[in-house]
Each structure stands twice: as C-alpha cells, then as structure tokens.
Design an enzyme around this catalytic site. Sequence first.
Site, PDB file in Angstrom:
ATOM      1  N   ASP A  52      -0.125  -8.712   1.293  1.00  0.00           N
ATOM      2  CA  ASP A  52       0.770  -7.820   2.019  1.00  0.00           C
ATOM      3  C   ASP A  52       1.381  -8.484   3.246  1.00  0.00           C
ATOM      4  O   ASP A  52       0.963  -9.575   3.650  1.00  0.00           O
ATOM      5  CB  ASP A  52       0.031  -6.530   2.417  1.00  0.00           C
ATOM      6  CG  ASP A  52      -1.359  -6.808   3.008  1.00  0.00           C
ATOM      7  OD1 ASP A  52      -1.628  -7.956   3.397  1.00  0.00           O
ATOM      8  OD2 ASP A  52      -2.157  -5.867   3.095  1.00  0.00           O
TER       9      ASP A  52
ATOM     10  N   ASN B  77     -10.605   3.532   5.648  1.00  0.00           N
ATOM     11  CA  ASN B  77     -10.250   4.679   4.803  1.00  0.00           C
ATOM     12  C   ASN B  77     -10.263   4.312   3.317  1.00  0.00           C
ATOM     13  O   ASN B  77      -9.760   5.059   2.485  1.00  0.00           O
ATOM     14  CB  ASN B  77      -8.879   5.240   5.207  1.00  0.00           C
ATOM     15  CG  ASN B  77      -7.765   4.209   5.035  1.00  0.00           C
ATOM     16  OD1 ASN B  77      -8.000   3.108   4.544  1.00  0.00           O
ATOM     17  ND2 ASN B  77      -6.556   4.555   5.435  1.00  0.00           N
TER      18      ASN B  77
ATOM     19  N   HIS C 280      -8.742   1.711   1.947  1.00  0.00           N
ATOM     20  CA  HIS C 280      -7.529   1.069   1.419  1.00  0.00           C
ATOM     21  C   HIS C 280      -7.816  -0.366   0.977  1.00  0.00           C
ATOM     22  O   HIS C 280      -8.752  -1.006   1.447  1.00  0.00           O
ATOM     23  CB  HIS C 280      -6.362   1.157   2.412  1.00  0.00           C
ATOM     24  CG  HIS C 280      -6.427   0.249   3.591  1.00  0.00           C
ATOM     25  ND1 HIS C 280      -5.708   0.482   4.735  1.00  0.00           N
ATOM     26  CD2 HIS C 280      -7.120  -0.906   3.824  1.00  0.00           C
ATOM     27  CE1 HIS C 280      -5.944  -0.489   5.590  1.00  0.00           C
ATOM     28  NE2 HIS C 280      -6.794  -1.344   5.078  1.00  0.00           N
TER      29      HIS C 280
ATOM     30  N   GLU D 273      -2.808   2.790   0.768  1.00  0.00           N
ATOM     31  CA  GLU D 273      -3.527   3.813   1.521  1.00  0.00           C
ATOM     32  C   GLU D 273      -3.924   4.967   0.604  1.00  0.00           C
ATOM     33  O   GLU D 273      -3.374   5.099  -0.495  1.00  0.00           O
ATOM     34  CB  GLU D 273      -2.604   4.344   2.638  1.00  0.00           C
ATOM     35  CG  GLU D 273      -2.061   3.265   3.570  1.00  0.00           C
ATOM     36  CD  GLU D 273      -3.075   2.814   4.616  1.00  0.00           C
ATOM     37  OE1 GLU D 273      -4.280   3.055   4.455  1.00  0.00           O
ATOM     38  OE2 GLU D 273      -2.635   2.201   5.611  1.00  0.00           O
TER      39      GLU D 273
END
Length: 241
Positions: free
Chosen positions: A67, A136, A138, A143
């Site tokens: 990313d 979280n 991810h 996400e």
Amino acid sequence: MKVIRCKDYEDMSRKAANIISAQVILKPDSKLGLATGTTPIGAYQQLIKWYEKGDVDFAEVSAYNLDEYCGLSHDNVQSYHYFMRDNFFDHINIDLANTHIPNGENLDAEAACAEYDALVKEAGYVDLQLLGIGRNGHIGFNEPDDVFSKGTHQVDLTESTIEANSRLFDRAEDVPRQAYTMGVQTIMHAKMILVAATGSDKAQAVHDMILGPVTPKVPASILQLHTNCVVVADEEALALV
Ligand code: PGA
C-alpha cells in the site's frame, strides 16, 4: 494457519526474517510481498545483517508492497516509498527497478490501481506476502467493511488508523486520509502468507484473526482460509489465543 509463539519482539523479528530468508535461499528470484509499519522493521534489520554477512542475496528478488498513501510524494519521509528504501531497500542488493509500490503520486485512483493490479497479476502474484495487522484487524489498508475487497483500490482510512498513524506526523492535518491498497483477493493469491504481530494492543485483532468467524469486519480473519499462512507473534500479541 500455523501459529509460532515468540518470546518477544526480537524473537518474532528473527523468526520472520528466517522464514523470508529461507524463501529467498530456496528461490533466489522470489517475488516478495512486503509491508510497512513498525512491526516488520526488526525483521528487515535482521535480513540486512544477514545480507551483510553474505548469508542471503537479494540480487534477483523483486518486491511488491501492499500500500501507499495518496498524495504524498515518493521522497516524503512519511511515504511508504521512502520507508522501504530507508528501512530495507537501500541496505541490500535488491535492484530498485524490481521494487514496486502503488503510486500515491498518481491522483487518478482508477489508473493508479489498475496499473498496480496489472503489474502484480503479470508477475503471477507473490511467493511470500509479509503482513502486519492493524488494531482493527486490517491487512494492508483493507479496513473493516461489509465485503472483502478484491483488487487494488483507493480507501478512506478509518479514524482508528488515522489516529494510529498520527504519531508519525508533526501536524494532525498532514496525516493522509486516503491510500491505495492491494485488495484482500490479491493478498490471498500469495503462495505463502506470513503475518507478524507484536504487542498487547494487537491481542484482540490477533485473537479474532485466528479464532474468530471469517468476516470482512475483521479483514485478517480471511487468512484462516489460506492454505499456507504462518503467524509469528509475541506473547503479548498472543495473550488471548
Ligand atoms: P504497525 O501496523 O506494524 O505499525 O502496528 C501494522 C498495520 O497496521 O498493518
């Protein structure tokens, strides 16, 4: 999923580096899927040491990163282009022409994502994908969502991720709010996946990844369906498992 319980961050980093190094020794022209974030830094440092000793050679390796933030130039110190050179590529003998990262400088999201997808697909996907995991759940910047993502796409980062990243920026308004990320489907095409996790703030996410239901609400949970996924994590990250 194979879970390797490590004493601490250093132990986890060395084991992750061992697995990556074995991959490169067994297949010198390996395609490595690489990750940024604080978690893999120790593994990169270990690999640099082994490279300096002549134990591992990256001359034929190519790299595909997960990313990149949108709107940061490649030489911005917070960009993942900069991170990868600073923490790894500039210290080993990888050919920079064989290193690939989504192009955050291209604000035409459709074109930037299509270009990166074509590149990864043409390469036949990666041999080994290194992943960190977000608090979280991810992976990359995929996400929590209602569906699993497929190819490279632009994402709006969640408040939790923006907040986690804000420690790296001087001013809150400089923290990027969007990124390009490889999709979950692309990640699942990797022949082997290596998830590295450290610290108690990852314990819930690591638990949900390994033992929770497979759900896009915890993107990493899909890794339970991968046939060759290894988790290296320290005691704190595995506290709930
Ligand atoms: P971290 O990030 O290694 O900085 O904790 C991991 C991730 O968000 O994927």
